[in-house]
Scaffold this motif. Structure first.
Motif, mmCIF file in Angstrom:
data_model
loop_
_atom_site.group_PDB
_atom_site.id
_atom_site.type_symbol
_atom_site.label_atom_id
_atom_site.label_comp_id
_atom_site.label_asym_id
_atom_site.label_seq_id
_atom_site.Cartn_x
_atom_site.Cartn_y
_atom_site.Cartn_z
ATOM 1 N N LEU A 74 74.395 31.592 71.253
ATOM 2 C CA LEU A 74 73.652 30.331 71.159
ATOM 3 C C LEU A 74 74.277 29.203 71.989
ATOM 4 C CD1 LEU A 74 72.229 29.874 67.555
ATOM 5 C CD2 LEU A 74 71.263 31.008 69.523
ATOM 6 N N SER A 75 74.920 29.542 73.067
ATOM 7 C CA SER A 75 75.436 28.515 73.969
ATOM 8 C C SER A 75 74.294 27.989 74.828
ATOM 9 C CB SER A 75 76.521 29.102 74.876
ATOM 10 O OG SER A 75 75.939 30.034 75.776
ATOM 11 N N PRO A 76 74.443 26.803 75.413
ATOM 12 C CA PRO A 76 73.409 26.312 76.324
ATOM 13 C C PRO A 76 73.092 27.301 77.437
ATOM 14 C CG PRO A 76 74.923 24.551 75.773
ATOM 15 C CD PRO A 76 75.502 25.805 75.196
ATOM 16 N N ALA A 77 74.118 27.934 77.997
ATOM 17 C CA ALA A 77 73.905 28.896 79.082
ATOM 18 C C ALA A 77 73.066 30.083 78.617
ATOM 19 C CB ALA A 77 75.252 29.376 79.624
ATOM 20 N N ASN A 81 69.373 31.598 80.032
ATOM 21 C CA ASN A 81 69.199 32.978 80.471
ATOM 22 C C ASN A 81 68.102 33.699 79.711
ATOM 23 O OD1 ASN A 81 71.229 32.865 82.425
ATOM 24 N ND2 ASN A 81 72.832 33.343 80.916
ATOM 25 N N CYS A 82 67.517 33.009 78.734
ATOM 26 C CA CYS A 82 66.457 33.603 77.911
ATOM 27 C C CYS A 82 65.100 33.125 78.414
ATOM 28 C CB CYS A 82 66.649 33.196 76.447
ATOM 29 S SG CYS A 82 65.476 33.938 75.297
ATOM 30 N N GLU A 83 64.171 34.032 78.617
ATOM 31 C CA GLU A 83 62.836 33.664 79.075
ATOM 32 C C GLU A 83 62.141 32.781 78.035
ATOM 33 O OE1 GLU A 83 61.325 34.204 81.921
ATOM 34 O OE2 GLU A 83 63.049 35.277 82.759
ATOM 35 N N GLU A 84 61.445 31.767 78.526
ATOM 36 C CA GLU A 84 60.802 30.823 77.621
ATOM 37 C C GLU A 84 59.780 31.499 76.715
ATOM 38 O OE1 GLU A 84 58.016 26.894 78.111
ATOM 39 O OE2 GLU A 84 59.851 26.965 79.321
ATOM 40 N N GLN A 85 59.016 32.461 77.253
ATOM 41 C CA GLN A 85 58.018 33.154 76.452
ATOM 42 C C GLN A 85 58.671 33.978 75.344
ATOM 43 O OE1 GLN A 85 54.757 32.761 76.436
ATOM 44 N NE2 GLN A 85 54.617 34.198 74.725
ATOM 45 N N GLU A 86 59.775 34.642 75.673
ATOM 46 C CA GLU A 86 60.502 35.423 74.668
ATOM 47 C C GLU A 86 61.038 34.505 73.582
ATOM 48 O OE1 GLU A 86 64.344 38.463 74.314
ATOM 49 O OE2 GLU A 86 64.073 37.223 76.102
ATOM 50 N N LEU A 87 61.562 33.366 73.997
ATOM 51 C CA LEU A 87 62.084 32.396 73.049
ATOM 52 C C LEU A 87 60.978 31.868 72.145
ATOM 53 C CD1 LEU A 87 64.609 30.838 72.184
ATOM 54 C CD2 LEU A 87 64.106 29.162 73.969
ATOM 55 N N ALA A 88 59.814 31.601 72.731
ATOM 56 C CA ALA A 88 58.690 31.077 71.957
ATOM 57 C C ALA A 88 58.259 32.055 70.870
ATOM 58 C CB ALA A 88 57.520 30.755 72.878
ATOM 59 N N GLU A 89 58.265 33.342 71.170
ATOM 60 C CA GLU A 89 57.866 34.342 70.186
ATOM 61 C C GLU A 89 58.831 34.381 69.007
ATOM 62 O OE1 GLU A 89 55.062 36.143 69.840
ATOM 63 O OE2 GLU A 89 54.427 34.804 71.461
ATOM 64 N N ILE A 90 60.113 34.194 69.292
ATOM 65 C CA ILE A 90 61.105 34.162 68.207
ATOM 66 C C ILE A 90 60.867 32.944 67.319
ATOM 67 C CG2 ILE A 90 63.569 34.005 67.662
ATOM 68 C CD1 ILE A 90 64.106 35.310 70.399
ATOM 69 N N LYS A 100 58.770 23.935 71.128
ATOM 70 C CA LYS A 100 60.185 24.002 70.768
ATOM 71 C C LYS A 100 60.969 24.881 71.740
ATOM 72 C CE LYS A 100 59.678 22.926 65.849
ATOM 73 N NZ LYS A 100 59.854 23.371 64.443
ATOM 74 N N ALA A 101 60.347 25.967 72.223
ATOM 75 C CA ALA A 101 61.022 26.827 73.194
ATOM 76 C C ALA A 101 61.303 26.060 74.483
ATOM 77 C CB ALA A 101 60.162 28.059 73.489
ATOM 78 N N LYS A 102 60.319 25.339 74.941
ATOM 79 C CA LYS A 102 60.494 24.536 76.150
ATOM 80 C C LYS A 102 61.545 23.447 75.935
ATOM 81 C CE LYS A 102 57.786 21.793 79.468
ATOM 82 N NZ LYS A 102 58.047 22.693 80.609
ATOM 83 N N LEU A 103 61.489 22.828 74.765
ATOM 84 C CA LEU A 103 62.416 21.752 74.442
ATOM 85 C C LEU A 103 63.861 22.256 74.365
ATOM 86 C CD1 LEU A 103 62.838 18.806 73.600
ATOM 87 C CD2 LEU A 103 62.339 19.484 71.250
ATOM 88 N N LEU A 104 64.064 23.416 73.753
ATOM 89 C CA LEU A 104 65.418 23.949 73.624
ATOM 90 C C LEU A 104 66.014 24.308 74.982
ATOM 91 C CD1 LEU A 104 65.154 26.177 70.414
ATOM 92 C CD2 LEU A 104 66.497 24.102 70.713
ATOM 93 N N ARG A 105 65.195 24.828 75.874
ATOM 94 C CA ARG A 105 65.695 25.146 77.210
ATOM 95 C C ARG A 105 65.998 23.867 77.993
ATOM 96 N NH1 ARG A 105 65.264 29.639 80.068
ATOM 97 N NH2 ARG A 105 64.215 28.545 81.792
#
Length: 240
Positions: A74-77, A81-90, A100-105
Motif C-alpha cells: 500500500l505504498s504510493p508507488a 503500478n496498479c491499473e485504475e480499472q483493477e483498483l476500481a473493481e476492488i 475513489k480509484a482515480k483519486l487514490l492514484r
C-alpha cells in the motif's frame, strides 16, 4: 468550558469522557484507527479514511484488507503500478469506486516523494495546510491523520456533528465551530478516546432516526432531549 455550552450544563470534559466509557469501542469499527494501530503508516491511514467516505467503516475495512492482498504494501508507488480499472473493481463495495480509484492514484502521485511521517514534526497549522492541499483530503480526513500523528486536533464526523447540533452547542452546523466546542471542552490527551466514543455514541444512542434519549447521560443538558426529540432531526453538515 466553551462559551457555546449553556450554563445549565454542569458536566465537565472529564465527566463526559467518563460517561462515554459506558459504551464499548471496537477498533474494527473505526477503519482509520484500526489501520493506524496495525501499520503506523500515515499513507495507509489516508487510504483507509478515503475509503470510508460515503461508506461504513466496516465495509471500508473489508476493502482495505482486499487492497493489502492485491496492492501489497500500500505504498504510493504500489498504487501507481496498479491499473485504475483493477483498483476500481476492488473498491466497488465502498461505493463511488471509479472516483475513489482515480483519486487514490492521484493522491499517490502527489505524495510518492513526500514523507508523510514528517508531518508529526511540523507545527499543527502547517501540517494541516499541507494535507488540505492534497486531492481528496478535507478537514476531517486531515484531522484524523494528524490526530494519529500526535497533533492536538478533534476530527468531526456526521455523528459528532449531530450530537453537537442536538445539544445546541454550536450556533451553526459548521465543521470548525463544532470542532472548537469539543477541543475547548476536552483535554488534548482525551481527544482520541473522546472522538471514538462520541462516534460510537452517535451510532448506538444518539441515532439519526431513533435516538435513545432516555438512556443518554447527556440528556440533562441536551436541548433535543428537553424538547422531546424529533424537532431537530435534520441538519446540514458537510465534512470531508
Amino acid at each position: 468550558m466553551s462559551s457555546l455550552i449553556p450554563p445549565y450544563c454542569e458536566l465537565k470534559g472529564e465527566e463526559i469522557v467518563a460517561g462515554l466509557r459506558g459504551i464499548a469501542v471496537d477498533p474494527r469499527d473505526f477503519v482509520a484507527y484500526w489501520v493506524y494501530l496495525s501499520t503506523r503508516d500515515p499513507f495507509a491511514v489516508l487510504v483507509a479514511t478515503l475509503l470510508s467516505q460515503h461508506s461504513t467503516d466496516r465495509k471500508a475495512l473489508e476493502v482495505y484488507r482486499r487492497l493489502v492482498q492485491v496492492v501489497k504494501n500500500l505504498s504510493p508507488a504500489s498504487f501507481l503500478n496498479c491499473e485504475e480499472q483493477e483498483l476500481a473493481e476492488i473498491l466497488r463495495p465502498v461505493g463511488l469506486h471509479r472516483r475513489k480509484a482515480k483519486l487514490l492514484r492521484t493522491l499517490a502521485r502527489e505524495v510518492v516523494d513526500f514523507d508523510l511521517k514528517a508531518l508529526s514534526n511540523l507545527p499543527t497549522f502547517e501540517a494541516r495546510q499541507r494535507l488540505l492541499r492534497l486531492p481528496g483530503v478535507g478537514p476531517k480526513t486531515a484531522d484524523v491523520l494528524l490526530l494519529h500523528l500526535g497533533h492536538p486536533l478533534f476530527p468531526v464526523d456526521t455523528h459528532i456533528a449531530r450530537i453537537t447540533w442536538r445539544l445546541s452547542w454550536a450556533k451553526r452546523p459548521c465543521y470548525e465551530e463544532i470542532q472548537k466546542v469539543w477541543m475547548e471542552l476536552f483535554s488534548p490527551e482525551d481527544y482520541q478516546e473522546a472522538h471514538l466514543r462520541l462516534i460510537q455514541w452517535g451510532r448506538e444512542i444518539c441515532q439519526a432516526r431513533k435516538p435513545r434519549c432516555f438512556t443518554c447521560f447527556l440528556r440533562i443538558c441536551c436541548s433535543f432531549a428537553k424538547e422531546g426529540g424529533g424537532l431537530k432531526n435534520s441538519f446540514w453538515y458537510n465534512g470531508g
